[in-house]
Design a protein around this motif. Structure first.
Motif, PDB file in Angstrom:
ATOM      1  N   PHE A  17      37.961  33.218  41.748  1.00 26.56           N
ATOM      2  CA  PHE A  17      38.741  34.061  42.646  1.00 26.56           C
ATOM      3  C   PHE A  17      40.115  34.357  42.051  1.00 26.56           C
ATOM      4  CE2 PHE A  17      41.660  34.687  46.234  1.00 26.56           C
ATOM      5  CZ  PHE A  17      41.056  35.787  46.823  1.00 26.56           C
ATOM      6  N   ALA A  18      40.763  33.337  41.492  1.00 26.99           N
ATOM      7  CA  ALA A  18      42.093  33.506  40.908  1.00 26.99           C
ATOM      8  C   ALA A  18      42.080  34.468  39.724  1.00 26.99           C
ATOM      9  CB  ALA A  18      42.665  32.153  40.488  1.00 26.99           C
ATOM     10  N   SER A  19      40.940  34.598  39.054  1.00 22.86           N
ATOM     11  CA  SER A  19      40.861  35.506  37.901  1.00 22.86           C
ATOM     12  C   SER A  19      40.940  36.966  38.332  1.00 22.86           C
ATOM     13  CB  SER A  19      39.543  35.276  37.146  1.00 22.86           C
ATOM     14  OG  SER A  19      38.457  35.855  37.864  1.00 22.86           O
ATOM     15  N   GLY A  20      40.672  37.244  39.614  1.00 23.31           N
ATOM     16  CA  GLY A  20      40.733  38.615  40.112  1.00 23.31           C
ATOM     17  C   GLY A  20      39.455  39.410  39.925  1.00 23.31           C
ATOM     18  N   ARG A  21      38.472  38.842  39.279  1.00 26.57           N
ATOM     19  CA  ARG A  21      37.258  39.616  38.993  1.00 26.57           C
ATOM     20  C   ARG A  21      36.417  39.891  40.235  1.00 26.57           C
ATOM     21  NH1 ARG A  21      35.196  34.521  36.150  1.00 26.57           N
ATOM     22  NH2 ARG A  21      33.541  33.802  37.516  1.00 26.57           N
ATOM     23  N   THR A  22      36.665  39.170  41.327  1.00 25.44           N
ATOM     24  CA  THR A  22      35.896  39.403  42.549  1.00 25.44           C
ATOM     25  C   THR A  22      36.570  40.409  43.484  1.00 25.44           C
ATOM     26  OG1 THR A  22      36.977  37.575  43.697  1.00 25.44           O
ATOM     27  CG2 THR A  22      34.947  37.062  42.493  1.00 25.44           C
ATOM     28  N   LEU A  23      37.755  40.900  43.139  1.00 21.54           N
ATOM     29  CA  LEU A  23      38.502  41.783  44.028  1.00 21.54           C
ATOM     30  C   LEU A  23      37.977  43.213  44.121  1.00 21.54           C
ATOM     31  CD1 LEU A  23      42.172  40.632  43.385  1.00 21.54           C
ATOM     32  CD2 LEU A  23      40.665  40.027  45.271  1.00 21.54           C
ATOM     33  N   PRO A  24      37.540  43.843  43.037  1.00 26.46           N
ATOM     34  CA  PRO A  24      37.109  45.242  43.154  1.00 26.46           C
ATOM     35  C   PRO A  24      35.965  45.414  44.158  1.00 26.46           C
ATOM     36  CG  PRO A  24      37.324  44.626  40.846  1.00 26.46           C
ATOM     37  CD  PRO A  24      37.450  43.364  41.653  1.00 26.46           C
ATOM     38  N   VAL A  25      36.045  46.501  44.918  1.00 22.30           N
ATOM     39  CA  VAL A  25      35.010  46.788  45.920  1.00 22.30           C
ATOM     40  C   VAL A  25      33.648  46.895  45.248  1.00 22.30           C
ATOM     41  CG1 VAL A  25      34.221  48.456  47.645  1.00 22.30           C
ATOM     42  CG2 VAL A  25      36.638  47.868  47.488  1.00 22.30           C
ATOM     43  N   ALA A  26      33.599  47.467  44.059  1.00 21.20           N
ATOM     44  CA  ALA A  26      32.318  47.604  43.345  1.00 21.20           C
ATOM     45  C   ALA A  26      31.690  46.230  43.089  1.00 21.20           C
ATOM     46  CB  ALA A  26      32.517  48.345  42.033  1.00 21.20           C
ATOM     47  N   THR A  27      32.512  45.256  42.764  1.00 14.24           N
ATOM     48  CA  THR A  27      32.009  43.896  42.540  1.00 14.24           C
ATOM     49  C   THR A  27      31.482  43.299  43.835  1.00 14.24           C
ATOM     50  OG1 THR A  27      33.588  43.566  40.747  1.00 14.24           O
ATOM     51  CG2 THR A  27      32.639  41.586  41.719  1.00 14.24           C
TER      52      THR A  27
END
Length: 114
Positions: A17-27
């Motif tokens: 979560f901290a990496s930010g990779r889960t933030l995009p709506v596409a993800t």
């Protein structure tokens, strides 16, 4: 990692979560579609478990459990973009002539299904 090592699993989830990779709506949409696929793949086993644990016949298990989750997944997939979109909200008088927005941001590290 042993299957019961919850603290280690939570630590891994927090790092992801901290990496930010889960933030995009596409993800997030991709994850929801993956959950849809898993639900389809494991539906027979889920219905068997509902029958064994709760005595639910397959039709009842589908209607009261699996079907509802399928509908909720479709609902979330349709609306994920709108839920993540910033929106204007009224600005308090003391802050005029400013503008106010609510910018939705995920705060958790895991999906909870109850």
């Amino acid at each position: 990692m042993p299957p019961g090592d919850i603290p280690a699993l939570v630590k891994i989830q927090r790092q992801a979560f901290a990496s930010g990779r889960t933030l995009p709506v596409a993800t997030r949409r991709a994850r929801l579609r993956r959950l849809q696929a898993l639900l389809g793949e494991f539906e027979p086993r889920i219905l068997e478990a509902l029958s064994a644990d709760l005595g639910k016949p397959p039709y009842e298990g589908y209607m009261s459990e699996v079907g509802i989750v399928r509908d909720e997944l479709r609902f979330a997939l349709k609306r994920a973009g709108a839920w993540a979109r910033p929106r204007r909200v009224p600005t308090p008088l003391i802050l005029l002539p400013g503008a106010s927005r609510v910018i939705p941001e995920p705060r958790g590290v895991v999906l909870v299904i109850a």
